[in-house]
Scaffold this active site. Sequence first.
Site, PDB file in Angstrom:
ATOM      1  N   LYS A  79       0.846  -1.198   0.000  1.00 13.02           N
ATOM      2  CA  LYS A  79       0.000   0.000   0.000  1.00 13.02           C
ATOM      3  C   LYS A  79       0.877   1.241   0.000  1.00 13.02           C
ATOM      4  O   LYS A  79       2.065   1.216   0.349  1.00 13.02           O
ATOM      5  CB  LYS A  79      -0.933   0.011   1.218  1.00 13.02           C
ATOM      6  CG  LYS A  79      -0.217   0.011   2.580  1.00 13.02           C
ATOM      7  CD  LYS A  79       0.240   1.356   3.089  1.00 13.02           C
ATOM      8  CE  LYS A  79       0.875   1.267   4.478  1.00 13.02           C
ATOM      9  NZ  LYS A  79       1.573   2.528   4.883  1.00 13.02           N
ATOM     10  N   ASP A 103      -2.634  -1.050  10.813  1.00 17.49           N
ATOM     11  CA  ASP A 103      -2.860  -1.084   9.366  1.00 17.49           C
ATOM     12  C   ASP A 103      -3.463  -2.398   8.877  1.00 17.49           C
ATOM     13  O   ASP A 103      -3.834  -2.502   7.699  1.00 17.49           O
ATOM     14  CB  ASP A 103      -1.542  -0.853   8.617  1.00 17.49           C
ATOM     15  CG  ASP A 103      -1.059   0.586   8.708  1.00 17.49           C
ATOM     16  OD1 ASP A 103      -1.803   1.427   9.236  1.00 17.49           O
ATOM     17  OD2 ASP A 103       0.069   0.861   8.245  1.00 17.49           O
TER      18      ASP A 103
END
Length: 276
Positions: free
Chosen positions: A12, A134
């Site tokens: 990401k 996350d």
Amino acid sequence: MSRSFSLLSPAKLNLFLHITGRRPDGYHELQTLFQLLDWGDILTFAPNESGEVTLAGDDIGIPNHDNLILRAASTLRRDTLGATISLQKRIPAGAGLGGGSSNAATTLLALNHLWRLNLTNEHLREIGAGLGADVPVFVGARTAWAEGIGEILSPVTLPRHWYLILVPECHVSTGQIFSHRQLTRNSKPITLAAFFEGDSRNDCQNLVSEVYPEVGKALKLLDKFGLARLTGTGACAFVSFVSEPEARAAQASLPKNCRSIVAGGVNESRAMEHLV
């Protein structure tokens, strides 16, 4: 029991990162936009009858008790269930690309499927939040706007972009950056519309560049292609392009000793779609 299968464990980017406050428990309130990529690690899962979970493949130099793949597996394992997991590691550690969190989320999704546990996505996100801030975004497998400590997620659909990512020769400590007295912690919250209008930045970028000069050099190198930005707390820097050929051409012009990645942004990680 299901047969073996392989999944992309996607990387990401944080397209921006604002630190809006600090909670009494030491965690930071933030706003960010997680952009999932079509590139990352590969995890292979196979059932076994041993009742144990084993990890093979690339050695990432992390003790088993700290390894997020094995920690994720331990949250789901039952006495009679076993699995052999193999890791092909491509996401560098300490790079701000979410490798460990993505691996943990992919493991939760895969073992829920492999062991037929039938846990809901919401339940898996709750488990994931206990492993790392996350992890839930990777469990959701969607590009998302995030608030709180990163656990309050709203899916976002973004135009297709390609990213040139530069990987400096350093490992940034997230704990060091978030505990640093010079870190900006009072940014005013913004809206998604404000982000699209350009009212955004990475609050960690200047500090990381100061503490890790290699990061500052990477950002300066990418600035000639557009607005270069740090992802997360680093170390990777990136710049966006509207097409893959443009990103590849910029990559080809970099000095030969630079480690770089070209990856496309995706709104949904379809590699995990059938497991969600």
